[in-house]
Scaffold this motif. Structure first.
Motif, mmCIF file in Angstrom:
data_model
loop_
_atom_site.group_PDB
_atom_site.id
_atom_site.type_symbol
_atom_site.label_atom_id
_atom_site.label_comp_id
_atom_site.label_asym_id
_atom_site.label_seq_id
_atom_site.Cartn_x
_atom_site.Cartn_y
_atom_site.Cartn_z
ATOM 1 N N ALA A 1 0.854 -1.189 0.000
ATOM 2 C CA ALA A 1 0.000 0.000 0.000
ATOM 3 C C ALA A 1 0.886 1.233 0.000
ATOM 4 O O ALA A 1 1.881 1.294 0.716
ATOM 5 C CB ALA A 1 -0.909 0.015 1.221
ATOM 6 N N VAL A 2 0.528 2.210 -0.789
ATOM 7 C CA VAL A 2 1.254 3.477 -0.846
ATOM 8 C C VAL A 2 0.531 4.498 0.022
ATOM 9 O O VAL A 2 -0.653 4.781 -0.197
ATOM 10 C CB VAL A 2 1.371 3.988 -2.291
ATOM 11 N N ALA A 3 1.228 5.040 1.019
ATOM 12 C CA ALA A 3 0.634 6.063 1.875
ATOM 13 C C ALA A 3 0.585 7.392 1.140
ATOM 14 O O ALA A 3 1.527 7.763 0.441
ATOM 15 C CB ALA A 3 1.440 6.207 3.160
ATOM 16 N N GLY A 4 -0.500 8.118 1.312
ATOM 17 C CA GLY A 4 -0.609 9.442 0.721
ATOM 18 C C GLY A 4 0.303 10.431 1.413
ATOM 19 O O GLY A 4 0.720 10.228 2.562
ATOM 20 N N ILE A 5 0.607 11.520 0.734
ATOM 21 C CA ILE A 5 1.503 12.519 1.309
ATOM 22 C C ILE A 5 0.741 13.685 1.932
ATOM 23 O O ILE A 5 1.215 14.324 2.864
ATOM 24 C CB ILE A 5 2.509 13.017 0.254
ATOM 25 N N ASN A 6 -0.463 13.960 1.439
ATOM 26 C CA ASN A 6 -1.297 15.039 1.966
ATOM 27 C C ASN A 6 -2.430 14.468 2.814
ATOM 28 O O ASN A 6 -2.774 13.287 2.694
ATOM 29 C CB ASN A 6 -1.908 15.854 0.806
ATOM 30 N N PRO A 7 -3.036 15.275 3.702
ATOM 31 C CA PRO A 7 -4.197 14.792 4.452
ATOM 32 C C PRO A 7 -5.290 14.284 3.506
ATOM 33 O O PRO A 7 -5.635 14.953 2.524
ATOM 34 C CB PRO A 7 -4.660 16.045 5.217
ATOM 35 N N HIS A 8 -5.766 13.083 3.783
ATOM 36 C CA HIS A 8 -6.819 12.465 2.970
ATOM 37 C C HIS A 8 -6.430 12.394 1.492
ATOM 38 O O HIS A 8 -7.289 12.488 0.607
ATOM 39 C CB HIS A 8 -8.139 13.208 3.131
ATOM 40 N N CYS A 9 -5.118 12.208 1.247
ATOM 41 C CA CYS A 9 -4.590 12.119 -0.126
ATOM 42 C C CYS A 9 -4.955 13.341 -0.963
ATOM 43 O O CYS A 9 -5.129 13.256 -2.178
ATOM 44 C CB CYS A 9 -5.076 10.841 -0.810
ATOM 45 N N GLY A 10 -5.081 14.487 -0.307
ATOM 46 C CA GLY A 10 -5.346 15.732 -1.023
ATOM 47 C C GLY A 10 -6.805 16.080 -1.173
ATOM 48 O O GLY A 10 -7.139 17.185 -1.574
ATOM 49 N N GLU A 11 -7.696 15.138 -0.843
ATOM 50 C CA GLU A 11 -9.155 15.388 -0.945
ATOM 51 C C GLU A 11 -9.514 16.021 -2.292
ATOM 52 O O GLU A 11 -10.097 17.092 -2.387
ATOM 53 C CB GLU A 11 -9.603 16.305 0.196
ATOM 54 N N ASN A 12 -9.101 15.289 -3.373
ATOM 55 C CA ASN A 12 -9.405 15.748 -4.739
ATOM 56 C C ASN A 12 -8.897 17.169 -5.018
ATOM 57 O O ASN A 12 -9.571 17.968 -5.678
ATOM 58 C CB ASN A 12 -10.906 15.667 -5.007
ATOM 59 N N GLY A 13 -7.702 17.452 -4.495
ATOM 60 C CA GLY A 13 -7.076 18.733 -4.786
ATOM 61 C C GLY A 13 -7.303 19.823 -3.761
ATOM 62 O O GLY A 13 -6.645 20.868 -3.811
ATOM 63 N N LEU A 14 -8.191 19.606 -2.796
ATOM 64 C CA LEU A 14 -8.446 20.633 -1.786
ATOM 65 C C LEU A 14 -7.238 20.861 -0.891
ATOM 66 O O LEU A 14 -6.977 21.987 -0.452
ATOM 67 C CB LEU A 14 -9.655 20.232 -0.917
ATOM 68 N N PHE A 15 -6.480 19.786 -0.599
ATOM 69 C CA PHE A 15 -5.350 19.874 0.318
ATOM 70 C C PHE A 15 -4.019 19.589 -0.376
ATOM 71 O O PHE A 15 -3.046 19.205 0.268
ATOM 72 C CB PHE A 15 -5.525 18.895 1.492
ATOM 73 N N GLY A 16 -3.970 19.744 -1.691
ATOM 74 C CA GLY A 16 -2.745 19.484 -2.427
ATOM 75 C C GLY A 16 -2.974 18.500 -3.549
ATOM 76 O O GLY A 16 -3.905 17.677 -3.509
ATOM 77 N N THR A 17 -2.128 18.567 -4.561
ATOM 78 C CA THR A 17 -2.312 17.730 -5.748
ATOM 79 C C THR A 17 -1.231 16.668 -5.924
ATOM 80 O O THR A 17 -1.256 15.919 -6.898
ATOM 81 C CB THR A 17 -2.324 18.610 -7.002
ATOM 82 N N GLU A 18 -0.271 16.597 -4.995
ATOM 83 C CA GLU A 18 0.846 15.668 -5.166
ATOM 84 C C GLU A 18 0.401 14.211 -5.259
ATOM 85 O O GLU A 18 0.976 13.422 -6.005
ATOM 86 C CB GLU A 18 1.857 15.820 -4.012
ATOM 87 N N ASP A 19 -0.625 13.834 -4.503
ATOM 88 C CA ASP A 19 -1.072 12.442 -4.509
ATOM 89 C C ASP A 19 -1.591 12.011 -5.879
ATOM 90 O O ASP A 19 -1.250 10.944 -6.376
ATOM 91 C CB ASP A 19 -2.162 12.241 -3.452
ATOM 92 N N SER A 20 -2.403 12.855 -6.488
ATOM 93 C CA SER A 20 -2.950 12.513 -7.801
ATOM 94 C C SER A 20 -1.950 12.751 -8.918
ATOM 95 O O SER A 20 -1.939 12.025 -9.924
ATOM 96 C CB SER A 20 -4.219 13.323 -8.066
ATOM 97 N N GLU A 21 -1.066 13.726 -8.721
ATOM 98 C CA GLU A 21 -0.138 14.105 -9.775
ATOM 99 C C GLU A 21 1.073 13.173 -9.857
ATOM 100 O O GLU A 21 1.563 12.881 -10.946
ATOM 101 C CB GLU A 21 0.329 15.546 -9.554
ATOM 102 N N PHE A 22 1.556 12.700 -8.713
ATOM 103 C CA PHE A 22 2.793 11.926 -8.698
ATOM 104 C C PHE A 22 2.631 10.505 -8.146
ATOM 105 O O PHE A 22 3.184 9.554 -8.695
ATOM 106 C CB PHE A 22 3.871 12.658 -7.884
ATOM 107 N N LEU A 23 1.867 10.340 -7.049
ATOM 108 C CA LEU A 23 1.792 9.030 -6.402
ATOM 109 C C LEU A 23 0.900 8.065 -7.175
ATOM 110 O O LEU A 23 1.290 6.909 -7.408
ATOM 111 C CB LEU A 23 1.296 9.178 -4.964
ATOM 112 N N ALA A 24 -0.265 8.501 -7.569
ATOM 113 C CA ALA A 24 -1.183 7.618 -8.290
ATOM 114 C C ALA A 24 -0.575 7.087 -9.587
ATOM 115 O O ALA A 24 -0.701 5.888 -9.879
ATOM 116 C CB ALA A 24 -2.502 8.347 -8.568
ATOM 117 N N PRO A 25 0.112 7.913 -10.387
ATOM 118 C CA PRO A 25 0.760 7.366 -11.588
ATOM 119 C C PRO A 25 1.819 6.318 -11.277
ATOM 120 O O PRO A 25 1.975 5.351 -12.037
ATOM 121 C CB PRO A 25 1.382 8.600 -12.250
#
Length: 329
Positions: free
Chosen positions: A200-224
């Motif tokens: 399992a990959v842990a997210g870097i932002n709270p709640h994995c960024g909450e669809n961009g509300l708390f940051g985009t690193e999770d969707s931009e870098f981790l998910a790929p």
């Protein structure tokens, strides 16, 4: 416990608890197993530790078959033995030379695995050796581009995308290429031990960024990175919110969690396995396992240091030594 794997144990900072936990751990092993070890360090520091712990062991250049004499690969201090419990550039230089010698033994196949006692980063840097700790030093000594820190325990394992850098720097480092490489390193290690890990990959932002509300690193870098790893046949999911993923792994849902930075992975491990978790370096051409505690200058020389973690490191090192290295995903 299987024998016949030569284990090189570095003394760590000679002013810290390393010599004491080594003495205690070796004394706890059956005498016939002690011939499998070589301590890389100084006999004088070991004898001082023996007095502090009240344990009488004999040391020499060659181990005896009955375990009555433990082998020491002597690395001269070229100075008086550093004062116990004090930060010292002499000790910092010594611990780097111990590690360098152990790496030479491992690279030459004269040791199957290295077990390292704790070093003090301040002392090492005072001596002019500017590394972030064992991880950076070992990468340098082995000519490796980078390495990965795995913290291993019975119910929770974490491997880190970054370790000894600032939190700001860790966020900058959590890019797709590095996250993917970390996933692959953990996957290969578990394959080597005979298991296809559920990762399992842990997210870097709270709640994995909450669809961009708390940051985009999770969707931009981790998910790929997760998608690329899945395409290679790796059993990995994520990113998953860091406030739940470690509990899920501890309760059996995953074998390994990819932590994005030092404290994200270290805090849960030290909460649930403070005395037994070990530090494993992955991505190197040699095998290295370490205790997961520091030099404990406050109790050094008192004989109070707990050797349970050193015994765990030795056990894990032997497990690695009898498992072939996995070279492909």
């Amino acid at each position: 416990m299987d024998r016949n794997a030569k284990v090189a144990v570095t003394l760590g900072d000679p002013a810290g608890v390393g010599p004491e936990v080594i003495i205690k751990a070796l004394a706890a092993l059956p005498p016939e197993e002690r011939q499998d070890f070589v301590i890389v360090g100084n006999t004088e520091a070991l004898e001082r530790a023996g007095k502090a712990t009240g344990i009488s062991l004999r040391f020499g250049p060659v181990a005896s078959e009955d375990g009555s004499v433990i082998a020491v690969d002597e690395v001269p201090l070229n100075a008086a033995l550093p004062e116990i419990g004090k930060v010292s550039p002499i000790a910092g230089d010594a611990c780097v030379r111990y590690i360098s010698r152990a790496v030479d033994l491992a690279m030459a196949k004269d040791a199957d695995v290295i077990v390292t006692a704790p070093i003090n980063k301040e002392a090492m840097n005072l001596a002019g050796h500017h590394y972030d700790g064992h991880t950076g030093l070992l990468a340098h000594l082995t000519g490796s581009k980078s390495s990965f820190m795995l913290l291993a325990s019975e119910r929770l394992n974490t491997i880190h995308v970054s370790t000894h850098i600032s939190l700001r720097g860790a966020i900058d480092r959590a890019k797709t290429e590095r996250v993917l490489a970390t996933i692959e390193a953990g996957h290969k290690h578990f394959l080597r031990l005979g298991k296809k890990a559920r990762i399992a990959v842990a997210g870097i932002n709270p709640h994995c960024g909450e669809n961009g509300l708390f940051g985009t690193e999770d969707s931009e870098f981790l998910a790929p990175a997760v998608e690329l790893a899945q395409a290679k046949g790796i059993d990995v999911v994520g990113p998953i919110s860091a406030d739940t993923v470690f509990a899920r792994a501890y309760n059996g849902a995953f074998d390994l969690v990819i932590a994005q930075y030092h404290d994200q992975g270290h805090i849960p491990i030290k909460l649930v396995a403070f005395d037994t978790a070990v530090n494993v370096s992955l991505g190197l051409p040699i095998d290295r396992v370490s205790v997961d505690h520091g030099t404990a200058f406050d109790i050094a020389g008192t004989g109070k240091a707990n050797h349970v973690n050193m015994l765990s490191a030795i056990a894990y090192a032997r497990l690695m030594a009898r498992s072939p290295r996995a070279e492909t995903v």
